[in-house]
Enzyme design. Sequence first.
Site, mmCIF file in Angstrom:
data_model
loop_
_atom_site.group_PDB
_atom_site.id
_atom_site.type_symbol
_atom_site.label_atom_id
_atom_site.label_comp_id
_atom_site.label_asym_id
_atom_site.label_seq_id
_atom_site.Cartn_x
_atom_site.Cartn_y
_atom_site.Cartn_z
ATOM 1 N N GLU A 183 5.611 -0.713 13.497
ATOM 2 C CA GLU A 183 6.554 0.184 14.164
ATOM 3 C C GLU A 183 5.873 1.535 14.229
ATOM 4 O O GLU A 183 5.513 2.108 13.195
ATOM 5 C CB GLU A 183 7.864 0.253 13.386
ATOM 6 C CG GLU A 183 8.943 1.037 14.116
ATOM 7 C CD GLU A 183 9.543 2.114 13.259
ATOM 8 O OE1 GLU A 183 9.368 3.301 13.641
ATOM 9 O OE2 GLU A 183 10.176 1.807 12.251
ATOM 10 N N GLY A 236 4.577 3.715 10.822
ATOM 11 C CA GLY A 236 3.790 4.940 10.785
ATOM 12 C C GLY A 236 3.360 5.362 12.173
ATOM 13 O O GLY A 236 3.996 5.018 13.175
ATOM 14 N N SER A 237 2.257 6.079 12.256
ATOM 15 C CA SER A 237 1.801 6.642 13.521
ATOM 16 C C SER A 237 1.193 5.577 14.426
ATOM 17 O O SER A 237 0.750 4.519 13.965
ATOM 18 C CB SER A 237 0.766 7.728 13.264
ATOM 19 O OG SER A 237 -0.447 7.162 12.795
ATOM 20 N N ARG A 238 1.150 5.896 15.722
ATOM 21 C CA ARG A 238 0.545 4.967 16.672
ATOM 22 C C ARG A 238 -0.949 4.782 16.367
ATOM 23 O O ARG A 238 -1.458 3.663 16.413
ATOM 24 C CB ARG A 238 0.715 5.473 18.104
ATOM 25 C CG ARG A 238 0.249 4.453 19.144
ATOM 26 C CD ARG A 238 0.169 4.982 20.566
ATOM 27 N NE ARG A 238 1.388 5.579 21.049
ATOM 28 C CZ ARG A 238 1.648 5.783 22.347
ATOM 29 N NH1 ARG A 238 0.761 5.422 23.271
ATOM 30 N NH2 ARG A 238 2.774 6.356 22.720
ATOM 31 N N LYS A 296 0.888 -1.168 0.000
ATOM 32 C CA LYS A 296 0.000 0.000 0.000
ATOM 33 C C LYS A 296 0.923 1.215 0.000
ATOM 34 O O LYS A 296 1.568 1.535 0.981
ATOM 35 C CB LYS A 296 -0.897 -0.006 1.238
ATOM 36 C CG LYS A 296 -2.245 0.710 1.035
ATOM 37 C CD LYS A 296 -2.119 2.215 0.915
ATOM 38 C CE LYS A 296 -1.847 2.861 2.260
ATOM 39 N NZ LYS A 296 -1.745 4.366 2.116
ATOM 40 N N GLY A 349 -1.333 2.538 13.300
ATOM 41 C CA GLY A 349 -0.907 1.175 13.607
ATOM 42 C C GLY A 349 -1.899 0.443 14.485
ATOM 43 O O GLY A 349 -2.214 -0.738 14.251
ATOM 44 N N GLU A 409 5.096 11.686 21.812
ATOM 45 C CA GLU A 409 5.997 11.937 20.687
ATOM 46 C C GLU A 409 5.556 13.165 19.919
ATOM 47 O O GLU A 409 4.369 13.340 19.613
ATOM 48 C CB GLU A 409 6.019 10.731 19.745
ATOM 49 C CG GLU A 409 6.910 10.937 18.530
ATOM 50 C CD GLU A 409 6.818 9.805 17.518
ATOM 51 O OE1 GLU A 409 7.778 9.626 16.747
ATOM 52 O OE2 GLU A 409 5.780 9.106 17.486
ATOM 53 N N CYS A 460 12.490 7.852 12.708
ATOM 54 C CA CYS A 460 11.896 7.044 13.782
ATOM 55 C C CYS A 460 12.732 7.131 15.053
ATOM 56 O O CYS A 460 12.224 6.918 16.152
ATOM 57 C CB CYS A 460 11.803 5.579 13.365
ATOM 58 S SG CYS A 460 11.128 5.286 11.732
#
Length: 532
Positions: free
Chosen positions: A271, A247-249, A190, A252, A399, A308
């Site tokens: 991650e 990517g972002s929390r 993707k 994810g 973050e 990251c």
Amino acid sequence: MTSATTTSITGDFIVGGEARTGAGDSVEALDPSSGLIIGPTFRYATFKDVADATALADSAFDDYRRTTSEARARFLESIADNIEALGDELIDRASAESGLPRARLIGERGRTTGQLRLFADVLREGSWNGARLDPAQPDREPLPRSDIRLRMVPLGPVVVFAASNFPLAFSVAGGDTASALAAGCPVIVKAHDAHLGTSELVARAVSAAVVEHDLPAGTFSILYGLGKTIGVELVTDRNVAAVGFTGSRAAGLALGRAAAGREVPIPVYAEMSSINPVILLPGALHEKASELGEQFAASLTLGSGQFCTNPGLVFAVVGVELSEFLRSAAAAVGVSTGAAMLTPGIPAAYASGQQELRDRDDVDTVAVGQPGTCVFQGLPALLVTDAENFIADPALHAEVFGATSLVVRCADIGQLFTAVKALEGQLTATVHAAQADQADAEKLVEILERTVGRILFNGWPTGVEVGHAMVHGGPFPATSDSRTTSVGSLAIDRFLRPVSYQDVPTPLLPSAIGDGNPDHLWRRIDGRLTQE
């Protein structure tokens, strides 16, 4: 307004070797430095495209997983060769779409092709098979033992979500794709909207290698679309066996929930979030506080902080040495300029997160960088707070994706240990220690082993070496599974599972666990590692 069009880029995605023009919403690449649109127009995939790609991947799986390690190794090497053959066209397009300098992207291309070749070496070396043999013991008392053998087999088709911040190394042919293909899993990517044209170029390089090696068409596909629609549709498709994500929390976790809610849940190796603390022990500060401040600022502002492993936290004990560190770091941050951020949404989120911290009564602003010339940029910032505030308030642990860092002033080394223990899971932690800090450093290592995936000494976390000993992972929320890594040769393990073969007739045994060791592998026989 359009700035440029690369004539060889069509805006098509690829489903099982077939170039398709999407029927979904249109989207265009953007130059984050100038704000100009880069042609051509791309269109998102539909749910039918998803169904076609996953069905082709499923039909390709058995043939692809039966290929030999050598055949897959050559396939990965061909992908690397094809990417290099794109030459300046790839670097120019990636730079235009990301705002990243050419030198950075040339290095990233080298990392991308290097990890493809690393996994070719892994395949040839063979230990990824995990071969174990417990030979039959027919005379064992009180019961005989059967002949039992074990090897690792691929999970099935894998969906890979390309990341925004690495248009090559964590994208179409990045580490997730390389490790999944090495394991014997077809891949559906993707693509990320931040680098659409770059993705098409690399996808063509992968697809050409599929044809060159006469592999099943469904071995590789790439789609464009939103994560909340096309992404979720991919993750919940019954033909998909695993997911790789960077990517972002929030994104994810959303994909993880979708995968867990399936009739047959699948693993999502995500991650997601890390602030990568730096711990400055007293001896190190005493020896080189000013130098550490300059080095820290360089790491913080590298790539506009869009790594990251960006160092978003610093812990140190108060004193004249910490004051000197802050003076040096503030001077470097204060003269730095805002650099291009990858998409319009990233600097907006960055500015909001930074401002939330700066508006707090328990946070002081030490330095802010200068505006640059880029349209979409984020200003570097250095902030400070006290350890009691940090320990008491989880909001200070959030973050901020970009070049903002919070220095946590600790009253003594005991409070520093307490503050570090309060951290969530992290990708990295960096310790700066002198010889006089040996005892404190030893305690820190024990604390950090419970919290991070990679512990560094006397260096900086930005930059991840691709090799056999690297871990790019960590406890939640750094990743969704702390037992895994997305960088390094162990990344292949995410897409494999063990199968035992009990009393299987010799002609039916896979060669990795066959009699006489036909593949010449290191295998564990009765618990003893041997090449016999």
